[in-house]
Design a protein around this motif. Structure first.
Motif, short mmCIF file in Angstrom:
data_model
loop_
_atom_site.label_atom_id
_atom_site.label_comp_id
_atom_site.label_asym_id
_atom_site.label_seq_id
_atom_site.Cartn_x
_atom_site.Cartn_y
_atom_site.Cartn_z
N THR A 275 0.49 -1.08 -0.31
CA THR A 275 -0.08 -0.20 -0.12
C THR A 275 0.90 0.66 -0.37
OG1 THR A 275 -2.11 -1.55 0.87
CG2 THR A 275 -2.07 1.32 1.14
N SER B 67 -12.11 1.26 5.58
CA SER B 67 -10.26 0.56 6.27
C SER B 67 -9.57 0.94 6.61
CB SER B 67 -9.79 0.35 4.58
OG SER B 67 -8.61 2.11 3.91
N ARG C 4 -6.51 1.45 6.30
CA ARG C 4 -5.10 2.48 5.33
C ARG C 4 -5.85 3.72 5.05
NH1 ARG C 4 -3.79 -2.52 5.15
NH2 ARG C 4 -3.09 -1.11 7.00
N SER C 5 -6.94 4.17 5.16
CA SER C 5 -7.61 5.22 5.22
C SER C 5 -7.10 5.90 6.85
CB SER C 5 -8.89 5.46 5.52
OG SER C 5 -9.54 5.02 3.42
N THR D 211 -11.31 7.48 0.38
CA THR D 211 -11.29 5.79 -0.17
C THR D 211 -10.11 5.48 -0.75
OG1 THR D 211 -11.30 6.92 -2.46
CG2 THR D 211 -13.29 6.43 -1.08
N GLY D 212 -9.19 4.60 -1.40
CA GLY D 212 -8.59 3.96 -2.03
C GLY D 212 -9.15 3.64 -3.01
N ASP D 213 -7.95 2.78 -4.15
CA ASP D 213 -8.55 2.80 -5.81
C ASP D 213 -9.22 1.34 -6.06
OD1 ASP D 213 -6.27 1.26 -4.64
OD2 ASP D 213 -5.52 1.20 -6.62
N ASN E 145 -12.50 0.82 -4.02
CA ASN E 145 -13.49 0.79 -3.84
C ASN E 145 -14.66 1.43 -5.08
OD1 ASN E 145 -11.82 2.95 -1.70
ND2 ASN E 145 -12.90 2.65 -0.25
N GLN F 26 -9.05 10.14 -1.87
CA GLN F 26 -8.61 9.28 -2.91
C GLN F 26 -7.44 9.47 -1.98
OE1 GLN F 26 -7.90 7.69 -6.28
NE2 GLN F 26 -6.37 6.08 -5.26
N TYR G 273 -4.76 6.59 -0.75
CA TYR G 273 -4.17 5.05 -0.61
C TYR G 273 -4.67 4.51 -2.23
CZ TYR G 273 -8.04 2.01 1.53
OH TYR G 273 -9.38 1.30 1.12
N LYS G 274 -3.47 3.56 -2.72
CA LYS G 274 -3.94 3.07 -3.94
C LYS G 274 -2.73 1.29 -3.35
CE LYS G 274 0.34 4.79 -5.85
NZ LYS G 274 1.06 5.64 -7.28
N THR G 275 -3.41 0.47 -4.07
CA THR G 275 -2.73 -0.72 -3.43
C THR G 275 -2.69 -1.38 -5.20
OG1 THR G 275 -5.03 -1.82 -3.65
CG2 THR G 275 -3.79 -1.61 -1.43
#
Length: 275
Positions: A40, A65, A67-68, A144-146, A148, A167, A169-171
């Motif tokens: 992440t 999540s 990560r958020s 959010t992430g990438d 959702n 957004q 984070y990204k995974t």
């Protein structure tokens, strides 16, 4: 019976991993091992910093999540205390006890962190809408992430609650997954019943080709192949993950705990042991 569970998640780093501990407690020949699946990267932290510094222009914050939460705390750690405290009366709506506990380290007020027992983003959205009409938020910040899904935004739209999405984070797939998996499997007993525990659709999509090199899976369409690879059983954390495994990967799912909880995972696995 020997049970070897591959937990497709990063282990807790602050303490003994709760999922590993729960699996290990099934019996003397049971072992659960976490294998990190995704890497992440936090992003848009400058935008988030500006949002926090400006103070709340919304009625609450949604985090589905960990990560958020990690992104929020990363910005808060570099911000002035007075900026952080601007949000001390704002409700945070979260999925999962771990995310709630992490947020309470900076926002300890009772009832500020809400919805942690909802279990899924959809149920969290419905929990928010169930607030009494006078208390229902009109606009929420949604971190959010990438990857959702659109379920939560759709439910909120139906309830006439606006979202300001950011957004953070990204995974991507772990470059070490195949190597880490091979190392972990060296510790399994030859006669152990192997379980693969999936925690998220994005992780499942990435790891499935790697897992196929090691295991046989039962399909929802056809019987499993007859090669000499071990046949595994599958547990899915949450209905969203279970649906992805069935509908997209066409996999038979053996166990789905009622909520994303280690003890409920063990309960679901126990129900399958002799079936």
């Amino acid at each position: 019976m020997a049970i070897f569970a591959v937990l497709l998640r990063a282990a807790d780093i602050s303490s003994t991993d709760k999922y590993e501990t729960a699996i290990n407690a099934i019996g003397p020949r049971s072992r659960g091992v976490c294998v990190p699946v995704l890497e992440t990267a936090l992003m848009n932290l400058e935008n988030l910093k500006q949002t926090i510094a400006a103070g709340p222009k919304v009625d609450g914050v949604i985090m589905t999540s960990a990560r958020s939460c990690e992104a929020w705390k990363a910005v808060v750690a570099q911000s002035a205390d007075e900026q952080t405290q601007l949000w001390s009366n704002v409700p945070f709506y979260v999925v999962g006890a771990a995310t709630a506990a992490s947020l309470r380290e900076i926002y300890p007020k009772p009832n500020q962190i809400r919805g942690e027992h909802s279990g899924t983003a959809e149920l969290l959205a419905r929990f928010i809408l169930e607030q009494t009409p006078g208390n229902r938020p009109k606009c929420l910040l949604y971190l959010t992430g990438d990857k959702n899904r659109e379920t939560l935004p759709k439910v909120m739209d139906e309830g006439h609650v606006d979202l300001v999405s950011l957004q953070v984070y990204k995974t991507c797939g772990s470059s070490r997954f195949s190597h880490d998996l091979s190392e972990v499997l060296q510790g399994s007993e030859r006669d152990a019943e192997i379980w693969i525990v999936f925690f998220a659709p994005s992780a499942a999509e990435f790891v499935y080709p790697h897992l196929q090199a090691q295991f046989r899976f039962r399909s929802t369409d056809t019987k499993s192949s007859n090669d000499d690879k071990p046949l595994v059983r599958i547990a899915a954390i949450g209905p969203t993950t279970a649906s992805f495994l069935r509908d997209n990967l066409r996999l038979h799912v053996d166990a789905i705990p009622a909520k994303p909880n280690p003890d409920l995972l063990v309960e679901a696995i126990r129900e399958c042991l002799y079936t």
